[in-house]
Enzyme design. Structure first.
Site, short mmCIF file in Angstrom:
data_model
loop_
_atom_site.label_atom_id
_atom_site.label_comp_id
_atom_site.label_asym_id
_atom_site.label_seq_id
_atom_site.Cartn_x
_atom_site.Cartn_y
_atom_site.Cartn_z
N ARG A 35 0.81 -1.22 0.00
CA ARG A 35 0.00 0.00 0.00
C ARG A 35 0.84 1.28 0.00
O ARG A 35 0.35 2.35 -0.29
CB ARG A 35 -0.96 -0.02 1.21
CG ARG A 35 -2.08 -1.03 1.04
CD ARG A 35 -2.80 -1.32 2.35
NE ARG A 35 -2.13 -2.34 3.15
CZ ARG A 35 -2.57 -2.81 4.32
NH1 ARG A 35 -3.67 -2.32 4.84
NH2 ARG A 35 -1.90 -3.73 4.97
N GLY A 99 1.83 -14.48 4.67
CA GLY A 99 0.91 -14.04 5.70
C GLY A 99 1.52 -14.03 7.09
O GLY A 99 2.58 -14.61 7.32
N ASN A 191 -8.11 -5.58 16.72
CA ASN A 191 -6.92 -6.35 17.03
C ASN A 191 -5.71 -5.48 16.69
O ASN A 191 -5.54 -5.06 15.55
CB ASN A 191 -6.91 -7.62 16.17
CG ASN A 191 -5.55 -8.31 16.17
OD1 ASN A 191 -4.86 -8.31 17.17
ND2 ASN A 191 -5.19 -8.89 15.03
N ASN A 249 0.28 1.69 7.30
CA ASN A 249 0.15 0.91 6.07
C ASN A 249 0.17 1.77 4.82
O ASN A 249 0.40 1.29 3.73
CB ASN A 249 -1.15 0.11 6.09
CG ASN A 249 -1.21 -0.81 7.29
OD1 ASN A 249 -0.42 -1.73 7.40
ND2 ASN A 249 -2.14 -0.54 8.20
N LYS A 373 34.26 22.17 5.55
CA LYS A 373 34.20 20.73 5.36
C LYS A 373 35.42 20.15 6.03
O LYS A 373 36.53 20.63 5.78
CB LYS A 373 34.19 20.38 3.88
CG LYS A 373 33.92 18.90 3.65
CD LYS A 373 34.66 18.33 2.48
CE LYS A 373 36.07 17.95 2.83
NZ LYS A 373 36.84 17.34 1.76
N TYR A 388 35.35 29.55 1.88
CA TYR A 388 35.31 28.10 1.85
C TYR A 388 36.54 27.57 2.58
O TYR A 388 37.67 27.85 2.17
CB TYR A 388 35.26 27.54 0.42
CG TYR A 388 35.41 26.04 0.43
CD1 TYR A 388 34.51 25.26 1.16
CD2 TYR A 388 36.45 25.40 -0.24
CE1 TYR A 388 34.65 23.87 1.24
CE2 TYR A 388 36.59 24.02 -0.17
CZ TYR A 388 35.69 23.26 0.58
OH TYR A 388 35.83 21.90 0.65
N ASN A 408 41.43 23.05 -1.85
CA ASN A 408 41.81 21.75 -1.27
C ASN A 408 41.80 20.63 -2.30
O ASN A 408 42.17 19.52 -1.99
CB ASN A 408 40.87 21.41 -0.10
CG ASN A 408 39.43 21.27 -0.53
OD1 ASN A 408 38.99 21.97 -1.46
ND2 ASN A 408 38.69 20.39 0.11
N TYR A 409 41.39 20.92 -3.52
CA TYR A 409 41.16 19.84 -4.50
C TYR A 409 41.82 20.22 -5.82
O TYR A 409 41.63 21.34 -6.32
CB TYR A 409 39.64 19.70 -4.68
CG TYR A 409 39.20 18.59 -5.59
CD1 TYR A 409 39.66 17.29 -5.43
CD2 TYR A 409 38.28 18.85 -6.61
CE1 TYR A 409 39.23 16.28 -6.28
CE2 TYR A 409 37.83 17.83 -7.45
CZ TYR A 409 38.31 16.55 -7.28
OH TYR A 409 37.88 15.55 -8.10
#
Ligand code: UD1
Ligand code: CA
Length: 485
Positions: A35, A99, A191, A249, A373, A388, A408-409
């Site tokens: 569902r 079930g 139930n 559900n 970061k 940054y 940094n990259y």
């Protein structure tokens, strides 16, 4: 012989009389959740920031030791097991999902080593440990073969209804929604999907379940009638808090239960001394903790394992995920923070972005449009504007000027930038990593720093300024003369 996981579950112990034996918990979590129309198994959908199953496991393991708790998994079993790794519970594989009755059948070898089993539905996350305990105690006190948790619901649609008999309110049967007769449709006692069984009558009778129903499944609920007919005692305990049994559900039910959990969370935090303005606008996960006298403004998200100290202020529109925040911290508007630690009395924002792995020390400041970061920012250091700082280790009392960027990259790898205590980085500096700026050093504004800067030095890495006297005036005069002619 399946492995025994509980000393109380040794064959000798299993002979003990009802009322004082061993208990296992089996959580039914193998269904697909058709569902929900989802790629993911139902029990891994989240409410209040945790999966449905994690909520039920948390409640179950407060009642029984984790080693006696089993999740019955099937649909996408590996994913469910992975999500629950670390909980310490065991797993029972239901390869084909035929079930709820079938789910318990496949656990027979393990579960029958215990004298009793609590069978819990994995998709009703509001259940409390107290209610599970009450179900267990009532079951033992009644000496019943099957005890089910019931609830009186205003909107019973979709749930199985309980048919009682006699003054003692013994259970005669459970009728699923789709099989209700006209006269049964109005029954409001449902139930709940939580049961206690004595394992002996359970496994003596479970193979009598059939699949003559709308879904051609083995319904666990049919055991009520089977056991009652066999002369066994089947009783129901009415839940004191009916909302605890709400199942998820559909997406709508997920949203309703999620809202309920979050409301409860806000009330708890307020009870513990936090101020929350317009709590209905805040999204706060179950595991979050907030110290007293902390103020949370409207539209704040506090997610995952976020822990906030006392006397902090979290201004509107900040999103904080898995962060540790010390006392007296000010988070201004619009900050986004992930997996980071913030020391006491630090100030962030507005619009600071901390990606994973930042460690911002006591009294440090980060301002608008500053991104970190894996940034370590030392005690009292400041990076106030438009920067940054990635893979950077910044010492104490450092001033990072506006617009400073750590490069940094290089397209292949990530490299560190290290800035010593007391250094001053002029605005618009570009620090090409790997690079170090020594303690107390100065970096001139707009410098591109590609070599280490020694302690206490001044580094200038930019074009020299040239002033051309009168150039602008001459330009203006030349333009004016051109227009006249
Ligand atoms: C079930 C009960 C219903 C009760 C309701 C309470 C049955 C037949 N009906 O209905 O009387 O009012 O719960 O919430 O039991 N599962 C398995 N293996 C399977 C099928 C299901 O592990 O083969 C798991 C599901 O993942 C879920 C739980 O069992 O966690 C209940 O299944 P679900 O299909 O949601 O049952 P309901 O239709 O809600
Ligand atoms: Ca259900």
């Amino acid at each position: 012989m399946p492995k025994t996981r509980n000393s109380q579950a040794q064959p000798g112990a299993a002979a003990a009389s009802r009322g004082q034996g061993s208990f296992a918990v089996a959580i039914m979590a193998a269904g697909k959740g058709t569902r929900l129309k989802s790629r993911y198994p139902k029990v891994l959908h989240h409410v209040g920031g945790k999966s449905l199953l994690a909520h039920v496991v948390a409640a179950a393991t407060r009642v029984c030791p984790a080693q006696d708790v089993y999740a019955i998994v099937g649909h996408d079993a590996e994913r469910v097991k992975e999500a629950m790794a670390g909980s310490g519970i065991g797993f029972i594989l239901q390869k084909e999902q035929r079930g709820t009755g079938h789910a318990v059948m496949v656990g027979e070898d393990i579960l029958k080593q215990y004298e009793h089993v609590l069978v819990l539905t994995g998709d009703a996350p509001l259940i409390s440990p107290l209610t599970i305990e009450k179900l267990r105690d009532f079951h033992l006190q009644q000496g019943a073969a099957m005890t089910l948790l019931s609830a009186v619901l205003e909107r019973p649609y979709g749930y199985g209804r309980i048919i009682f008999r006699g003054k003692e309110r013994e259970v005669e049967s459970i009728v699923e929604e789709k099989s209700l007769s006209e006269s049964q449709r109005g029954l409001k006692e449902i139930n709940a999907g939580f049961y206690a069984f004595a394992t002996k009558p359970l496994f003596e009778n479970i193979h009598d379940l059939g699949t003559e129903n709308k879904h051609h499944e083995y319904y666990l609920t049919d055991l009520a009638a089977i056991l009652a007919k066999a002369g066994e005692k089947v009783v129901a305990l009415q839940a004191a808090e009916p909302h605890e049994v709400l199942g998820c559900n559909t997406r709508r039910e997920l949203a309703e239960v999620d809202a309920e959990l979050r409301t409860k969370k806000c009330l708890q935090l307020m009870e513990d001394g936090a101020t929350i303005y317009l709590p209905q606008t805040c999204v706060i996960d179950c595991e979050v903790t907030v110290g007293p006298d902390t103020v949370i403004e409207p539209f704040v998200h506090l997610l995952g394992a976020t822990h906030i100290g006392s006397e902090c202020r979290i201004r509107s529109f900040s999103v904080i995920i898995n962060c540790e925040i010390g006392d007296g911290v000010l988070i201004r508007n619009g900050c986004v923070m992930d997996e980071s630690r913030i020391g006491a009395r630090a100030m962030l924002g507005p619009y600071t972005h901390l990606r994973a792995g930042c460690d911002i020390a006591e009294g440090a400041h980060m301002g608008n449009f500053v991104e970190g970061k894996k940034l370590k920012l030392g005690k009292g250091s400041k990076a106030q504007h438009l920067s940054y700082l990635g893979d950077a280790e910044v010492g104490e009392s450092v001033n990072v000027g506006a617009g400073t960027i750590t490069c940094n990259y290089d397209g292949f790898g990530k490299y560190p930038t290290v800035i010593g205590d007391g250094a001053f980085i002029g605005s618009d500096a570009t620090l090409v990593a790997p690079v170090k700026v020594g303690k107390g050093a100065y970096v001139g504004a707009a410098s591109c720093i590609i070599e280490d800067v020694p302690q206490d030095a001044l580094a200038i890495g930019r074009g020299r300024q040239v002033n051309k006297e009168g150039w602008a005036r001459q330009k203006r005069e030349a333009r004016a003369a051109g227009k006249k002619s």
